[in-house]
Design a protein around this motif. Structure first.
Motif, PDB file in Angstrom:
ATOM      1  N   LEU A  33       0.796  -1.231   0.000  1.00  0.00           N
ATOM      2  CA  LEU A  33       0.000   0.000   0.000  1.00  0.00           C
ATOM      3  C   LEU A  33       0.830   1.284   0.000  1.00  0.00           C
ATOM      4  O   LEU A  33       0.383   2.307  -0.532  1.00  0.00           O
ATOM      5  CB  LEU A  33      -0.930   0.017   1.219  1.00  0.00           C
ATOM      6  CG  LEU A  33      -2.010  -1.064   1.260  1.00  0.00           C
ATOM      7  CD1 LEU A  33      -2.784  -0.977   2.569  1.00  0.00           C
ATOM      8  CD2 LEU A  33      -2.973  -0.928   0.072  1.00  0.00           C
ATOM      9  N   ALA A  34       2.027   1.235   0.568  1.00  0.00           N
ATOM     10  CA  ALA A  34       2.805   2.475   0.729  1.00  0.00           C
ATOM     11  C   ALA A  34       2.954   3.255  -0.584  1.00  0.00           C
ATOM     12  O   ALA A  34       2.621   4.449  -0.626  1.00  0.00           O
ATOM     13  CB  ALA A  34       4.162   2.167   1.357  1.00  0.00           C
ATOM     14  N   PRO A  35       3.414   2.614  -1.676  1.00  0.00           N
ATOM     15  CA  PRO A  35       3.564   3.403  -2.909  1.00  0.00           C
ATOM     16  C   PRO A  35       2.223   3.940  -3.420  1.00  0.00           C
ATOM     17  O   PRO A  35       2.170   5.015  -4.013  1.00  0.00           O
ATOM     18  CB  PRO A  35       4.149   2.402  -3.916  1.00  0.00           C
ATOM     19  CG  PRO A  35       4.615   1.242  -3.114  1.00  0.00           C
ATOM     20  CD  PRO A  35       3.809   1.215  -1.864  1.00  0.00           C
ATOM     21  N   PRO A  40       7.263   6.651  -1.242  1.00  0.00           N
ATOM     22  CA  PRO A  40       8.210   5.892  -2.062  1.00  0.00           C
ATOM     23  C   PRO A  40       8.965   4.878  -1.203  1.00  0.00           C
ATOM     24  O   PRO A  40       9.380   5.190  -0.088  1.00  0.00           O
ATOM     25  CB  PRO A  40       9.160   6.964  -2.611  1.00  0.00           C
ATOM     26  CG  PRO A  40       8.837   8.227  -1.923  1.00  0.00           C
ATOM     27  CD  PRO A  40       7.657   8.031  -1.022  1.00  0.00           C
ATOM     28  N   LEU A  41       9.095   3.642  -1.714  1.00  0.00           N
ATOM     29  CA  LEU A  41       9.774   2.598  -0.954  1.00  0.00           C
ATOM     30  C   LEU A  41      11.275   2.631  -1.220  1.00  0.00           C
ATOM     31  O   LEU A  41      11.711   2.911  -2.330  1.00  0.00           O
ATOM     32  CB  LEU A  41       9.242   1.226  -1.362  1.00  0.00           C
ATOM     33  CG  LEU A  41       7.857   0.823  -0.859  1.00  0.00           C
ATOM     34  CD1 LEU A  41       7.476  -0.543  -1.422  1.00  0.00           C
ATOM     35  CD2 LEU A  41       7.823   0.788   0.672  1.00  0.00           C
ATOM     36  N   ALA A  42      12.054   2.307  -0.190  1.00  0.00           N
ATOM     37  CA  ALA A  42      13.504   2.168  -0.362  1.00  0.00           C
ATOM     38  C   ALA A  42      13.786   1.035  -1.344  1.00  0.00           C
ATOM     39  O   ALA A  42      12.927   0.181  -1.574  1.00  0.00           O
ATOM     40  CB  ALA A  42      14.144   1.899   0.994  1.00  0.00           C
ATOM     41  N   GLN A  51      12.347   1.793   7.051  1.00  0.00           N
ATOM     42  CA  GLN A  51      11.337   2.848   6.902  1.00  0.00           C
ATOM     43  C   GLN A  51      10.172   2.686   7.870  1.00  0.00           C
ATOM     44  O   GLN A  51       9.607   3.666   8.335  1.00  0.00           O
ATOM     45  CB  GLN A  51      10.747   2.815   5.478  1.00  0.00           C
ATOM     46  CG  GLN A  51      11.545   3.590   4.432  1.00  0.00           C
ATOM     47  CD  GLN A  51      10.878   3.461   3.066  1.00  0.00           C
ATOM     48  OE1 GLN A  51      10.962   2.404   2.438  1.00  0.00           O
ATOM     49  NE2 GLN A  51      10.225   4.516   2.622  1.00  0.00           N
ATOM     50  N   PHE A  52       9.794   1.414   8.127  1.00  0.00           N
ATOM     51  CA  PHE A  52       8.520   1.180   8.820  1.00  0.00           C
ATOM     52  C   PHE A  52       8.618   0.443  10.169  1.00  0.00           C
ATOM     53  O   PHE A  52       7.716   0.562  10.987  1.00  0.00           O
ATOM     54  CB  PHE A  52       7.581   0.347   7.937  1.00  0.00           C
ATOM     55  CG  PHE A  52       7.155   1.043   6.684  1.00  0.00           C
ATOM     56  CD1 PHE A  52       6.185   2.029   6.722  1.00  0.00           C
ATOM     57  CD2 PHE A  52       7.725   0.712   5.464  1.00  0.00           C
ATOM     58  CE1 PHE A  52       5.780   2.672   5.565  1.00  0.00           C
ATOM     59  CE2 PHE A  52       7.328   1.348   4.294  1.00  0.00           C
ATOM     60  CZ  PHE A  52       6.351   2.333   4.343  1.00  0.00           C
ATOM     61  N   ALA A  71       3.749   4.415   8.871  1.00  0.00           N
ATOM     62  CA  ALA A  71       2.736   3.358   8.879  1.00  0.00           C
ATOM     63  C   ALA A  71       1.336   3.972   8.940  1.00  0.00           C
ATOM     64  O   ALA A  71       0.396   3.481   8.314  1.00  0.00           O
ATOM     65  CB  ALA A  71       2.966   2.423  10.068  1.00  0.00           C
ATOM     66  N   GLN A  72       1.201   5.080   9.660  1.00  0.00           N
ATOM     67  CA  GLN A  72      -0.110   5.743   9.795  1.00  0.00           C
ATOM     68  C   GLN A  72      -0.585   6.296   8.454  1.00  0.00           C
ATOM     69  O   GLN A  72      -1.778   6.273   8.153  1.00  0.00           O
ATOM     70  CB  GLN A  72      -0.001   6.848  10.858  1.00  0.00           C
ATOM     71  CG  GLN A  72      -1.295   7.538  11.226  1.00  0.00           C
ATOM     72  CD  GLN A  72      -1.587   8.783  10.377  1.00  0.00           C
ATOM     73  OE1 GLN A  72      -0.783   9.165   9.537  1.00  0.00           O
ATOM     74  NE2 GLN A  72      -2.742   9.375  10.595  1.00  0.00           N
ATOM     75  N   LYS A  73       0.369   6.795   7.634  1.00  0.00           N
ATOM     76  CA  LYS A  73      -0.014   7.390   6.343  1.00  0.00           C
ATOM     77  C   LYS A  73      -0.714   6.377   5.439  1.00  0.00           C
ATOM     78  O   LYS A  73      -1.512   6.736   4.576  1.00  0.00           O
ATOM     79  CB  LYS A  73       1.237   7.918   5.629  1.00  0.00           C
ATOM     80  CG  LYS A  73       1.707   9.250   6.156  1.00  0.00           C
ATOM     81  CD  LYS A  73       2.779   9.848   5.242  1.00  0.00           C
ATOM     82  CE  LYS A  73       3.480  11.014   5.909  1.00  0.00           C
ATOM     83  NZ  LYS A  73       4.919  10.805   6.090  1.00  0.00           N
TER      84      LYS A  73
END
Ligand SMILES: [Zn+2]
Length: 338
Positions: A33-35, A40-42, A51-52, A71-73
């Motif tokens: 879900l992050a992207p 942007p993922l490492a 990152q998380f 994580a909240q985003k």
């Protein structure tokens, strides 16, 4: 001592009373879900974990808070909230949990998500829980968190919301850093919630020197359980008070180590608290952000403190009895624990 292997521990039927739903997002879901929500993922797996996730003792609070916020985003839509609630139940079920209390702070999830409000957040999460219960035989209850770092007016708004939704919340909780945030000011709000029929638990006695707050949380706020409470080991008077009142502690060993409430697992007081006659339960706290399961907490206790199947069974019986989920719902699973 009996040797328990990982699969023996995973197969134990468990209760988890203290798990933050908003910090329980499954790792594979988080990086999927992050992207999609603009994070942007490492390039490397290790970089993405950095990152998380919090996988070692915390030293730098700033970077820790950034991870919580990353994580909240991800909690950006109603669909996502329904999914993460469903998956949190599914993961718990796969770890042997049959009685599960999930807590979340409406204010934490709503922050920065203008298209969400308390109503939508709660409806979406409750929907995910309902779907999971249709698939997996388990009892699940939701607890509403008041963030003590917010203003009294915001806290009052959250409490009114929890009371309004008392059909789908089993309890109210007070969370976040205790240092400099006297719990007593929230007493009128907690009394109001209690009067409306909500159960009460309070995060207290987590960080060093916080034992006195535990007594206040019970006496003045009316807490029926205490989140963590481990620091009472350093205050015999408060320990005796908790013991005599039979207030269960929701202890989260891995979390306590990661936040450095105690420097090592060996120094963790869970065994001493049990031996002193305090009602002890074992819980996971933030399995998503910590990349852990409740079984990992059990493994630590087995390895470091010699916990046996009988010890775990005792903790789970205490937790079962202390669960705020209605008798009719949780009693379907009573035979698994007694
Ligand atoms: Zn917690």
């Amino acid at each position: 001592m009996e040797k328990l292997y990982s699969h023996n521990i995973r197969d134990l039927i468990k209760v988890d009373l203290h798990r933050h739903l908003d910090c329980s997002v499954r790792w594979s879901t988080l990086i999927e879900l992050a992207p999609l929500v603009g994070i942007p993922l490492a390039d490397t797996v290790q970089g993405q974990k950095d990152q998380f996730l919090i996988t070692g003792p915390m030293t730098d609070l700033g970077s820790v808070l950034n991870k919580f916020l990353n994580a909240q985003k991800v909690l950006a839509s109603e669909e996502i909230l329904t999914r993460i609630a469903y998956e949190a139940c599914e993961d718990a079920f796969n770890d042997g949990i049959r009685v599960l209390e999930l807590r979340y702070a409406p204010t934490f999830i709503a922050d920065g998500h203008s298209e969400l409000n308390f109503e939508k957040i709660h409806r979406s999460l409750a929907e995910g829980v309902l779907l999971a219960k249709k698939t997996y035989p388990m009892a699940v209850g939701l607890i509403c968190i008041v963030q003590r770092i917010k203003s009294y007016d915001v806290a009052a708004e959250v409490v009114d919301f929890a009371i309004d939704k008392k059909g789908s919340f089993v309890a109210l909780d007070l969370a976040d850093n205790e240092d400099g945030f006297d719990p007593k000011i929230f007493a009128p709000l907690f009394q109001k919630a209690k009067k409306a029929g909500l159960h009460l638990t309070v995060h207290s006695g987590e960080t060093p020197n916080s034992a006195p707050w535990v007594k206040d949380s019970i006496e003045i706020l009316g807490a029926e359980r205490i989140g963590h409470g481990i620091q009472i080991i350093n205050d015999p008077a408060v320990l005796n008070f908790v013991k005599e009142k039979k207030i269960p502690l929701e202890i989260c060993p891995i979390s306590n180590y990661l936040t450095q409430s105690f420097k090592t697992y060996e120094e963790h007081p869970i065994r001493k608290l049990m031996e002193a006659g305090v009602q002890v339960t074992v819980n996971s706290d933030d399995p998503g952000v910590f990349a852990t399961t409740l079984s990992d907490d059990y493994e630590v206790l087995h390895r470091v403190h010699g916990f046996t199947k009988a010890d775990f069974a005792r903790c789970n019986q205490i937790a079962f009895n202390a669960s705020f989920i209605s008798e009719s719902e949780k009693n379907q699973f009573k035979k698994d624990f007694f």
